[in-house]
Design a protein around this motif. Structure first.
Motif, PDB file in Angstrom:
ATOM      1  N   LEU A   1     -16.100 -29.227  17.159  1.00  0.00           N
ATOM      2  CA  LEU A   1     -16.785 -27.996  17.543  1.00  0.00           C
ATOM      3  C   LEU A   1     -16.841 -27.846  19.055  1.00  0.00           C
ATOM      4  N   VAL A   2     -16.749 -26.583  19.500  1.00  0.00           N
ATOM      5  CA  VAL A   2     -16.935 -26.258  20.918  1.00  0.00           C
ATOM      6  C   VAL A   2     -17.894 -25.083  21.005  1.00  0.00           C
ATOM      7  N   ASP A   3     -18.385 -24.831  22.213  1.00  0.00           N
ATOM      8  CA  ASP A   3     -19.390 -23.793  22.408  1.00  0.00           C
ATOM      9  C   ASP A   3     -18.747 -22.407  22.487  1.00  0.00           C
ATOM     10  N   CYS A   4     -19.603 -21.398  22.415  1.00  0.00           N
ATOM     11  CA  CYS A   4     -19.142 -20.011  22.506  1.00  0.00           C
ATOM     12  C   CYS A   4     -19.390 -19.466  23.907  1.00  0.00           C
ATOM     13  N   LEU A   5     -18.786 -18.328  24.190  1.00  0.00           N
ATOM     14  CA  LEU A   5     -19.006 -17.623  25.443  1.00  0.00           C
ATOM     15  C   LEU A   5     -20.325 -16.858  25.376  1.00  0.00           C
TER      16      LEU A   5
ATOM     17  N   VAL B   1     -23.768 -24.867  13.003  1.00  0.00           N
ATOM     18  CA  VAL B   1     -23.051 -25.833  12.167  1.00  0.00           C
ATOM     19  C   VAL B   1     -23.423 -27.265  12.520  1.00  0.00           C
ATOM     20  N   HIS B   2     -23.470 -27.592  13.814  1.00  0.00           N
ATOM     21  CA  HIS B   2     -23.682 -28.987  14.214  1.00  0.00           C
ATOM     22  C   HIS B   2     -25.088 -29.486  13.922  1.00  0.00           C
ATOM     23  N   LEU B   3     -26.018 -28.562  13.638  1.00  0.00           N
ATOM     24  CA  LEU B   3     -27.385 -28.964  13.315  1.00  0.00           C
ATOM     25  C   LEU B   3     -27.672 -28.914  11.822  1.00  0.00           C
ATOM     26  N   GLN B   4     -26.656 -28.636  11.030  1.00  0.00           N
ATOM     27  CA  GLN B   4     -26.795 -28.665   9.576  1.00  0.00           C
ATOM     28  C   GLN B   4     -26.736 -30.116   9.088  1.00  0.00           C
TER      29      GLN B   4
ATOM     30  N   ALA C   1     -25.322 -31.144   6.557  1.00  0.00           N
ATOM     31  CA  ALA C   1     -23.969 -31.410   6.059  1.00  0.00           C
ATOM     32  C   ALA C   1     -23.047 -31.954   7.142  1.00  0.00           C
ATOM     33  N   TYR C   2     -23.390 -31.713   8.412  1.00  0.00           N
ATOM     34  CA  TYR C   2     -22.528 -32.180   9.509  1.00  0.00           C
ATOM     35  C   TYR C   2     -23.250 -33.138  10.452  1.00  0.00           C
ATOM     36  N   ALA C   3     -24.238 -33.849   9.906  1.00  0.00           N
ATOM     37  CA  ALA C   3     -24.905 -34.880  10.701  1.00  0.00           C
ATOM     38  C   ALA C   3     -23.919 -35.938  11.186  1.00  0.00           C
ATOM     39  N   GLU C   4     -22.833 -36.137  10.409  1.00  0.00           N
ATOM     40  CA  GLU C   4     -21.842 -37.157  10.763  1.00  0.00           C
ATOM     41  C   GLU C   4     -21.163 -36.889  12.097  1.00  0.00           C
ATOM     42  N   LEU C   5     -21.193 -35.637  12.554  1.00  0.00           N
ATOM     43  CA  LEU C   5     -20.550 -35.318  13.832  1.00  0.00           C
ATOM     44  C   LEU C   5     -21.333 -35.883  15.010  1.00  0.00           C
ATOM     45  N   GLY C   6     -22.598 -36.184  14.785  1.00  0.00           N
ATOM     46  CA  GLY C   6     -23.401 -36.781  15.845  1.00  0.00           C
ATOM     47  C   GLY C   6     -23.705 -35.844  16.992  1.00  0.00           C
TER      48      GLY C   6
ATOM     49  N   GLY D   1     -28.918 -29.438  21.856  1.00  0.00           N
ATOM     50  CA  GLY D   1     -28.456 -29.449  23.231  1.00  0.00           C
ATOM     51  C   GLY D   1     -26.967 -29.641  23.393  1.00  0.00           C
ATOM     52  N   SER D   2     -26.257 -29.891  22.279  1.00  0.00           N
ATOM     53  CA  SER D   2     -24.817 -30.130  22.372  1.00  0.00           C
ATOM     54  C   SER D   2     -24.034 -28.871  22.744  1.00  0.00           C
ATOM     55  N   TYR D   3     -24.493 -27.730  22.247  1.00  0.00           N
ATOM     56  CA  TYR D   3     -23.787 -26.466  22.476  1.00  0.00           C
ATOM     57  C   TYR D   3     -24.810 -25.419  22.905  1.00  0.00           C
ATOM     58  N   PRO D   4     -25.133 -25.352  24.190  1.00  0.00           N
ATOM     59  CA  PRO D   4     -26.256 -24.542  24.667  1.00  0.00           C
ATOM     60  C   PRO D   4     -26.159 -23.052  24.334  1.00  0.00           C
ATOM     61  N   GLU D   5     -24.976 -22.452  24.494  1.00  0.00           N
ATOM     62  CA  GLU D   5     -24.864 -21.014  24.223  1.00  0.00           C
ATOM     63  C   GLU D   5     -25.046 -20.709  22.738  1.00  0.00           C
ATOM     64  N   THR D   6     -24.462 -21.537  21.899  1.00  0.00           N
ATOM     65  CA  THR D   6     -24.614 -21.363  20.459  1.00  0.00           C
ATOM     66  C   THR D   6     -26.078 -21.493  20.055  1.00  0.00           C
ATOM     67  N   GLU D   7     -26.755 -22.496  20.586  1.00  0.00           N
ATOM     68  CA  GLU D   7     -28.150 -22.727  20.227  1.00  0.00           C
ATOM     69  C   GLU D   7     -29.061 -21.622  20.769  1.00  0.00           C
TER      70      GLU D   7
END
Length: 375
Positions: free
Chosen positions: A102-106, A322-325, A327-332, A336-342
């Motif tokens: 995963l990467v962040d959005c604009l 997605v990264h805070l679901q 189902a994707y806890a395995e991504l670690g 704070g991982s993707y500030p714009e998305t959050e």
């Protein structure tokens, strides 16, 4: 006044006789699985988007999943996509056996950040899945340049962007494969679930047709372990009725979005959606077809409660990235991982959006939002 988030009944009333005739024809001839209606829709949809082939499947998620499998992507591979998307994008990557990166959005378009994509490429990266979120084109020039530099495949998630364009081309036709959803609420929606994959590669098209139908080139012969992911004849018939109306419906959505933005531009604390200025490149294609009209506000939950109480049925897309679901806890990837998305997940409100919205309804929704924001 009560304004629904989407009014599929209003759309149905405008095409009722066409739909009933199409459904009656399918039922009369018992053309329920694949068959001529599906084949005709595939031809018509391919022509509409400007692709050589369209292969219908059971859902937009299946479209993405089977697209990746057709490209040979599987265990050990990484696929880059954006954190700011519905979970189906990531699930399709997982279902193919690959790992979503995963990467962040604009901050303005809310689409995938090409600079973040470039930083995320590793020797294991095999593909990029840009999402044309809310109906607006991602920056395909930048994405395709990165893909060329690193020898990567591009699978466009156009599940919210039927008919939108990028510099003279319909979305879905610039990567190796483009994927669409026909979920009922989409700009081109069936009366059940459905999806399609488009490509200009005849070899990929054949592979996709096998993948969706048990890996079978003919009945009871199976070349590999395929899937049961077929669009049914009734849905194809409905989609064939709707497709000729799509451009007019998209144009109405665009006008509605302009009206929203005009009325909200001076409301304190409300950020209206941006449109990428050069995406259309004077081609006549809309750069944004506004599957969703998303604004940002402070104290979102309180504002949302107020406008809903007043009768404006607004929604949130998507409250948990997605990264805070779980189902994707395995991504670690924690908070704070993707500030714009959050940031967007905590501030976004999707206002009612459908072609049949009236100016009076938009005015009421905007006045209600203004009052809720204290403006």
């Amino acid at each position: 006044m009560k304004i629904p988030f989407v009014d599929l009944g209003a759309q149905y009333r405008g095409i009722r006789e066409e739909v009933l005739a199409a459904v009656d024809s399918v039922c009369s001839e018992s053309r329920f699985i694949l068959g001529p209606d599906v084949a005709q829709f595939e031809t018509e949809f391919a022509q509409y988007v400007g692709a050589g082939h369209a292969i219908s499947v059971a859902s937009g998620t299946d479209a993405l999943h089977l697209a990746l499998r057709a490209l040979g992507i599987g265990p050990g591979d990484e696929v880059i996509t954006v954190a700011n998307t519905f979970i189906a994008t990531a699930l399709a990557i997982s279902h193919a056996g690959a790992t979503p990166v995963l990467v962040d959005c604009l901050p303005d378009s809310y689409n995938i950040d090409p600079a973040a994509v470039r930083r995320a490429v590793t020797p294991r990266t095999k593909a990029i899945v840009p999402v044309h979120l809310y109906g607006q084109a991602a920056d395909m020039d930048a994405i395709l340049e990165i893909a060329r530099e690193h020898g990567l495949k591009v699978v466009e998630d156009a599940c919210q962007a039927h008919g939108a364009g990028w510099k003279g081309k319909r979305l879905g036709t610039m990567g190796e494969i483009g994927c669409f959803s026909f979920y009922p609420g989409k700009n081109l929606g069936a009366y059940g679930d459905g999806g399609a994959v488009v490509t200009n590669d005849a070899v990929l098209a054949r592979q996709l047709r096998l993948l969706r139908d048990y890996g079978s080139p003919e009945k009871y012969k199976h070349q590999f372990k395929g899937f049961n992911s077929r669009l049914d004849g009734l849905q194809a018939a409905v989609l064939r009725v709707k497709l000729p109306h799509l451009d007019a419906w998209n144009a109405a959505r665009f006008r509605n979005a302009q009206e929203y933005s005009r009325r909200l531009k001076d409301v304190p604390g409300v950020k209206t959606p941006a449109i990428v200025a050069d995406a259309g490149a004077d081609s006549g294609l809309l750069p944004h077809v506004f599957h969703l009209y998303v604004v940002q506000v402070a104290q979102r939950d309180a504002v949302l409660a107020k406008i809903r109480e007043a009768g404006v049925i607004a929604l949130i897309h998507y409250p948990i990235p997605v990264h805070l679901q779980d189902a994707y806890a395995e991504l670690g990837r924690g908070q704070g991982s993707y500030p714009e998305t959050e940031k967007l997940a905590g501030r976004a409100i999707s206002l009612p959006m459908f072609p049949e919205l009236t100016v009076e309804q938009i005015a009421f929704a905007c006045d209600t939002l203004r009052a809720a924001c204290g403006g």
